[in-house]
Design a protein around this motif. Structure first.
Motif, PDB file in Angstrom:
ATOM      1  N   GLU A  31       3.173   5.812  -2.563  1.00 56.77           N
ATOM      2  CA  GLU A  31       4.261   6.572  -2.902  1.00 56.77           C
ATOM      3  C   GLU A  31       4.395   6.624  -4.317  1.00 56.77           C
ATOM      4  OE1 GLU A  31       9.107   6.151  -2.009  1.00 56.77           O
ATOM      5  OE2 GLU A  31       7.779   4.876  -1.129  1.00 56.77           O
ATOM      6  N   ARG A  32       4.322   5.600  -5.143  1.00 51.91           N
ATOM      7  CA  ARG A  32       4.239   5.846  -6.442  1.00 51.91           C
ATOM      8  C   ARG A  32       2.904   6.844  -7.241  1.00 51.91           C
ATOM      9  NH1 ARG A  32       3.646   0.502  -8.866  1.00 51.91           N
ATOM     10  NH2 ARG A  32       5.481   0.201  -7.885  1.00 51.91           N
ATOM     11  N   VAL A  60       4.048   1.425  -0.947  1.00 52.21           N
ATOM     12  CA  VAL A  60       4.613   1.435  -2.414  1.00 52.21           C
ATOM     13  C   VAL A  60       3.495   2.329  -3.518  1.00 52.21           C
ATOM     14  CG1 VAL A  60       5.634   0.365  -4.348  1.00 52.21           C
ATOM     15  CG2 VAL A  60       6.487  -0.217  -1.886  1.00 52.21           C
ATOM     16  N   LEU A  61       2.549   1.566  -3.490  1.00 50.24           N
ATOM     17  CA  LEU A  61       1.518   2.167  -4.514  1.00 50.24           C
ATOM     18  C   LEU A  61       1.324   3.820  -4.050  1.00 50.24           C
ATOM     19  CD1 LEU A  61      -1.126  -0.634  -4.801  1.00 50.24           C
ATOM     20  CD2 LEU A  61       0.830   0.025  -6.266  1.00 50.24           C
ATOM     21  N   ILE A  87       9.910   2.124  -6.977  1.00 51.73           N
ATOM     22  CA  ILE A  87       8.786   3.078  -7.262  1.00 51.73           C
ATOM     23  C   ILE A  87       8.543   2.305  -8.836  1.00 51.73           C
ATOM     24  CG2 ILE A  87       8.245   5.337  -8.478  1.00 51.73           C
ATOM     25  CD1 ILE A  87       8.247   5.451  -5.426  1.00 51.73           C
ATOM     26  N   GLU A 105       1.943  -6.559  -6.616  1.00 50.93           N
ATOM     27  CA  GLU A 105       1.182  -5.508  -6.487  1.00 50.93           C
ATOM     28  C   GLU A 105      -0.183  -5.708  -7.430  1.00 50.93           C
ATOM     29  OE1 GLU A 105       3.553  -2.241  -8.085  1.00 50.93           O
ATOM     30  OE2 GLU A 105       4.759  -2.201  -6.343  1.00 50.93           O
ATOM     31  N   ALA A 155       0.988  -1.318  -0.044  1.00 47.71           N
ATOM     32  CA  ALA A 155       0.148   0.139   0.134  1.00 47.71           C
ATOM     33  C   ALA A 155       0.975   1.229  -0.062  1.00 47.71           C
ATOM     34  CB  ALA A 155      -0.939   0.153   1.347  1.00 47.71           C
ATOM     35  N   TYR A 182      -2.658  -7.673  -5.192  1.00 42.31           N
ATOM     36  CA  TYR A 182      -2.967  -6.685  -3.996  1.00 42.31           C
ATOM     37  C   TYR A 182      -3.976  -5.870  -5.022  1.00 42.31           C
ATOM     38  CZ  TYR A 182      -2.977  -3.028  -0.923  1.00 42.31           C
ATOM     39  OH  TYR A 182      -3.401  -1.876   0.099  1.00 42.31           O
TER      40      TYR A 182
END
Lengths: 183, 256, 73
Positions: free
Chosen positions: A64-65, A61-62, B68, B78, A59, B81
């Motif tokens: 932040e991106r 990382v997402l 990133i 991801e 979460a 998720y």
């Protein structure tokens, strides 16, 4: 699974002496406790791994991106507005220069026109003066010509009268010539 | 669970072929040949543990760089998720996202148990009712308790279809109640049944492979079934998860 | 007695095939609808899978009954 040699004592209610299943292994009650026990442990472990470590990390990382992307988009937006400002300034400068050029051209045109008008008026005046002078000269010439005609006519009349052998006084001849000329 | 009839043995009589399609589901101790007690380390334990290892490898080790620009394993994590997150959000709405870790746990476990079960010679934990019934019961009990906690007696409105004509409503209520209590059954049997059926069919084809004349066809059939099983392994995990979301939605918003 | 048992298993197994018809019906109607209105299809795939799952569950029940007759009775 592979058929493995089982010892005799292993053969229970669910597995025969040859190691094959008796009935459906899914329905063997002997194993249920073991499976449920390990399943619960597995699920709890997976839950804690996911809830405590993996999911918050993904979460973040997402997020932040997403933040990076948003920042980049904002920066791009900023640059774009700057570019638009620069373009507007350029356009303005161009328009100013153009209007100035127009003004200069107009002024030059006006100056020339004024000069031209003055010159024209001057020329007109000169021309009309000359014309009047010429007219006067013509009038003088015409007047003198008329006068000459009268003299010639009187002389001619006197000469004709004399040639006819008659005499007439000058006054009579003049009156007759004047009468003829007026008539 | 009568023990006298050995159907598999009868089926093989006379043909010379040996069919033991159900042997792959036998639970046995990993060390030694003792009885399977409550705490015995069995092949079930091994493959459940491997599922944990796989999940840790993907979801924890794979995302450890927090990049990133994600690496391959991180994008898969991801993807998983986002897939489950979107499913929960779409089906249950924003207020269901509180329960996202539980649903993610279910999904990851079932997906990895199903795929690990596709490794040849492995043991498929999700093919056992002893595994799927607790999963489904946990969902059923959790959702029912949650429904009563969130809505009080209003949760019973789930069974009272207010859009139907008044005369039909009691009949519909009976049907709704029955279907509500059938849920954990169908929920668990669907998963275990699909996985077990696929593995048993592959095993039956493998039994035919012993016959030289039909072995090419049999191997071709195994390959085709295996491809189908890969699909089924994912779809059943997806279906189990999305049905959990649907039941959760019923608990959070019981009005029809 | 055992013959009847296996016969029953075979008859129960037919249910699996009939469930396959149901699943095919669900998928075919979804495809027909999706081709008619492709923009709405993407949002309805979840419904498609739920429908397929319900249709297939009953087929799996009959398969289970076949297995029970074969191995457990």
């Amino acid at each position: 699974m592979a058929v493995e040699p089982y010892q005799e004592e292993l053969a229970g209610t669910c597995v025969d002496a040859g190691g094959s299943a008796i009935g459906m292994p899914q329905l063997c009650g002997d194993w249920v406790g073991n499976q449920v026990f390990w399943l619960i442990i597995t699920l709890v472990v997976i839950y804690f791994i996911l809830a405590r470590v993996a999911l918050p990390r993904i979460a973040s990382v997402l997020a932040e991106r997403q933040g990076t992307i948003t920042n980049d988009i904002a920066a791009a937006e900023d640059l774009k507005s700057k570019a638009q400002d620069a373009e507007a300034a350029y356009d303005k400068a161009l328009a100013d220069a153009r209007t100035e050029a127009h003004a200069i051209a107009q002024r030059a045109r006006d100056d020339i026109k004024a000069d031209l008008d003055v010159e024209k008026a001057h020329a007109d005046a000169e021309i009309s003066a000359k014309a009047a002078e010429s007219q006067k000269a013509i009038d003088a010439i015409r007047a003198s010509a008329l006068e000459n005609v009268e003299i010639v006519a009187k002389d001619t009349a006197a000469a004709i009268v004399a040639a006819l052998g008659m005499s007439a006084d000058e006054a009579k001849i003049n009156a007759a010539v004047d009468r003829q000329l007026k008539g | 669970m009568a023990t006298e009839t050995h159907g598999a043995e009868h089926a093989t009589e006379g043909t010379g072929l040996v069919f033991h399609p159900m042997d792959q589901f036998i639970v046995k101790p990993l060390f030694g040949h003792g009885d399977v007690g409550l705490f015995t380390i069995t092949n079930v334990t091994l493959w459940l543990f491997l599922a944990i290892v796989a999940i840790v490898l993907l979801m924890v080790v794979g995302t450890s760089r927090r990049a990133i620009v994600p690496s391959r394993s991180q994008s898969v994590a991801e993807l998983a998720y986002g897939f489950v997150y979107k499913m929960v959000e779409d089906v249950t709405g924003k207020d269901g996202l509180k329960y996202f870790p539980y649903i993610m746990t279910l999904f990851m476990f079932i997906v990895f148990a199903n795929f690990l079960g596709l490794i040849p010679m492995s043991f498929t934990t999700t093919s056992h009712f002893a595994v799927t019934v607790p999963l489904a019961l946990a969902v059923f009990i959790g959702v029912t308790v949650l429904g009563f906690v969130k809505n009080g007696p209003g949760f019973l409105g789930l069974f009272w279809v207010s859009s139907a004509p008044l005369a039909l409503r009691p009949i519909l209520a009976i049907i709704e109640v029955i279907s509500y209590f059938v849920r954990p059954m169908s929920h668990s049997i669907r998963l275990a049944g699909n996985v077990m059926a696929g593995h048993a069919v592959i095993k039956v084809f493998a039994g035919f492979a012993a016959l030289a004349a039909v072995s090419p066809i049999s191997i071709l059939a195994i390959t085709a079934m295996y491809g189908l099983e890969v699909l089924v392994a994912f779809i059943q995990a997806y279906v189990f998860t999305i049905l959990t979301c649907v039941y959760l939605k019923d608990a959070l918003h019981p009005s029809h | 007695m055992e013959g009847i048992q296996f016969l029953g298993a075979g008859i129960a197994g037919l249910g699996t095939g009939i469930a396959a018809l149901g699943v095919g019906n669900v998928a075919a109607n979804f495809l027909a609808g999706a081709l008619r209105n492709p923009s709405a299809a993407g949002s309805q795939t979840a419904t498609l899978f739920i429908g397929i799952a319900f249709a297939e569950a009953l087929g799996i029940f009959s398969f289970l009954i076949a297995l029970l007759l074969m191995f457990a009775v």
